[in-house]
Motif scaffolding. Structure first.
Motif, short mmCIF file in Angstrom:
data_model
loop_
_atom_site.label_atom_id
_atom_site.label_comp_id
_atom_site.label_asym_id
_atom_site.label_seq_id
_atom_site.Cartn_x
_atom_site.Cartn_y
_atom_site.Cartn_z
N ARG A 91 0.85 -1.19 0.00
CA ARG A 91 0.00 0.00 0.00
C ARG A 91 0.89 1.24 0.00
O ARG A 91 1.76 1.39 0.85
CB ARG A 91 -0.89 -0.01 1.24
N ILE A 92 0.68 2.11 -0.98
CA ILE A 92 1.48 3.33 -1.07
C ILE A 92 0.56 4.54 -1.20
O ILE A 92 -0.31 4.58 -2.07
CB ILE A 92 2.48 3.26 -2.26
N ASP A 93 0.72 5.49 -0.30
CA ASP A 93 -0.04 6.74 -0.35
C ASP A 93 0.86 7.83 -0.91
O ASP A 93 1.99 8.00 -0.47
CB ASP A 93 -0.52 7.15 1.05
N THR A 94 0.36 8.56 -1.89
CA THR A 94 1.12 9.67 -2.48
C THR A 94 0.40 10.98 -2.19
O THR A 94 -0.80 11.01 -1.93
CB THR A 94 1.26 9.50 -4.00
N TRP A 95 1.16 12.06 -2.24
CA TRP A 95 0.56 13.39 -2.09
C TRP A 95 1.29 14.34 -3.05
O TRP A 95 2.23 13.95 -3.72
CB TRP A 95 0.64 13.88 -0.65
N VAL A 128 -0.67 11.70 5.35
CA VAL A 128 0.01 10.44 5.03
C VAL A 128 0.87 10.00 6.23
O VAL A 128 0.94 8.81 6.55
CB VAL A 128 0.85 10.58 3.76
N ALA A 129 1.52 10.95 6.88
CA ALA A 129 2.32 10.60 8.07
C ALA A 129 1.44 9.95 9.12
O ALA A 129 1.82 8.94 9.74
CB ALA A 129 3.00 11.85 8.63
N GLN A 130 0.25 10.49 9.33
CA GLN A 130 -0.68 9.89 10.29
C GLN A 130 -1.08 8.48 9.86
O GLN A 130 -1.17 7.58 10.69
CB GLN A 130 -1.93 10.77 10.42
N ALA A 131 -1.33 8.29 8.57
CA ALA A 131 -1.70 6.96 8.07
C ALA A 131 -0.57 5.96 8.29
O ALA A 131 -0.81 4.81 8.66
CB ALA A 131 -2.07 7.04 6.59
N ARG A 134 -0.40 5.08 12.00
CA ARG A 134 -1.51 4.21 12.41
C ARG A 134 -1.41 2.82 11.82
O ARG A 134 -2.13 1.91 12.23
CB ARG A 134 -2.86 4.83 11.98
N GLY A 135 -0.55 2.64 10.81
CA GLY A 135 -0.47 1.36 10.12
C GLY A 135 -1.50 1.20 9.03
O GLY A 135 -1.73 0.08 8.55
N ASP A 136 -2.12 2.31 8.58
CA ASP A 136 -3.14 2.23 7.54
C ASP A 136 -2.54 2.13 6.14
O ASP A 136 -3.27 1.87 5.17
CB ASP A 136 -4.05 3.46 7.59
N THR A 137 -1.25 2.38 6.00
CA THR A 137 -0.57 2.25 4.71
C THR A 137 0.86 1.79 4.98
O THR A 137 1.35 1.88 6.11
CB THR A 137 -0.61 3.58 3.93
N ASP A 138 1.52 1.27 3.94
CA ASP A 138 2.87 0.73 4.09
C ASP A 138 3.95 1.74 3.74
O ASP A 138 5.05 1.71 4.30
CB ASP A 138 3.05 -0.51 3.20
N LEU A 139 3.66 2.62 2.79
CA LEU A 139 4.69 3.47 2.22
C LEU A 139 4.08 4.79 1.78
O LEU A 139 2.93 4.83 1.32
CB LEU A 139 5.31 2.77 1.00
#
Length: 336
Positions: A91-95, A128-131, A134-139
């Protein structure tokens, strides 16, 4: 000796937290069961992996074992995927969506091997840092900067790309016909910020550094809204990555900035205690793509970075990740 990957996973998780209670929670087991797994692994290896008095910490043997243990877990994931036909998911979150972060990820993904990315909707770096915490995303992937309370210190960061930015102006802007511009040339123009300026760390630091006092911000309504605003206001400009696509029909001018060239720093971020087993594979993919495309070229006499990015640059240069001072002359046509 046959290594039991369940024991290896217990060790890696505990090494990441240095706390048996938190590691047990992450593994959804009891602290007693986790301690037994670690003890069994130490018995098999005939070495002590953790010091337990005065707080939990790795022994020298544990420090040596940790990188190989992570690789063993990653190899296990790949073996399962190969046998079952499944593709491991990261899981990768981008901004920074106006700057199209996934185009950089896409260029690096070819070196990943059998890894499936699951993009997530990151609003900005704080979210994204919060996610990640919390473990809601991997990267996470985007531009990182200091957060209130120093929360970014709980995350690991890896600089992967320094991208030149251009000045983007409308066809009626007084500087629209320039082949190249210096940041100082823009002091009589208005910097348009496609979100609240307090959320746009890079643009705010650029404006402060080059004394651009005329600034406007507004809601982020997407790339089309940005294009319409710049095209309609002859006094406005904005900054845009040199490699990022603008609509072909926009009629805008994207003008290279030189003397110095501002660089936008793209980084990966993750939480080390929740380190994904395939993270090392992903990092190698970014490193290989970066070396091939000179993503980390940097010359102090030619380029500009915000002060907060210099520490990351120095740290990653020391890791031998390809950051170079190549001594090239200022030349818009030779930029990476």
């Amino acid at each position: 000796m046959d290594l039991d990957l369940a024991l290896v996973r217990a060790f890696v998780t505990t090494a990441g937290t240095l706390h048996f209670g938190r590691a047990a929670e992450e593994l959804n087991t009891s602290q007693q069961a986790l301690s037994k797994r670690i003890a069994r692994l130490e018995e098999l290896l005939a070495v002590r992996l953790f010091e337990r008095e005065g707080g939990t910490r790795l022994t020298e043997a544990g420090e040596r074992f940790l990188p190989a243990a992570r690789e063993a877990l990653a190899a296990g994931e790949r073996a399962i995927a190969a046998a079952t036909g499944a593709v491991p998911v990261v899981r990768i979150d981008t901004w920074g969506h106006l700057y199209a972060p996934m185009r950089t990820v896409a260029q690096a993904v070819r070196a990943f091997g059998p890894v499936r990315l699951e993009p997530g909707p990151g609003r900005d770096w704080p979210s994204v840092a919060q996610a990640l915490l919390r473990g809601d995303t991997d990267l996470g992937f985007g531009r990182v900067h200091p957060l209130p309370g120093g929360r970014e210190a709980e995350l690991t960061q890896r600089l992967v790309r320094l991208e030149p930015v251009d000045a983007v102006v409308g066809p009626s802007h007084p500087l629209a016909d320039a082949r190249a511009l210096r940041p100082d040339d823009l002091r009589d123009s208005t910097l348009w910020c496609p979100a609240e300026l307090t959320r746009l760390d890079f643009l705010r630091r650029f404006a402060d550094a080059f004394r651009i006092t005329r600034r406007q911000d507004g809601p982020n309504l997407g790339l089309d809204h940005l294009v319409q605003h710049i095209r309609a206001d002859a006094a406005c400009f904005t900054l845009f990555p040199a490699d990022a696509p603008l609509p072909d029909h926009a009629g805008l001018r994207s003008i290279p900035l030189v003397e110095p060239t501002p660089l936008y720093a793209w980084s990966l971020a993750w939480r080390e205690p929740s380190r994904h087993p395939l993270l090392d594979t992903l990092l190698r993919g970014f490193t290989e793509a970066g070396r091939a495309r000179r993503w980390l070229d940097y010359t102090p006499q030619r380029d500009w970075l915000p002060d907060t990015d210099h520490a990351k640059l120095a740290a990653h240069s020391g890791l031998g990740l390809g950051v170079v001072d190549n001594g090239r002359q200022d030349d818009a046509s030779s930029r990476p």
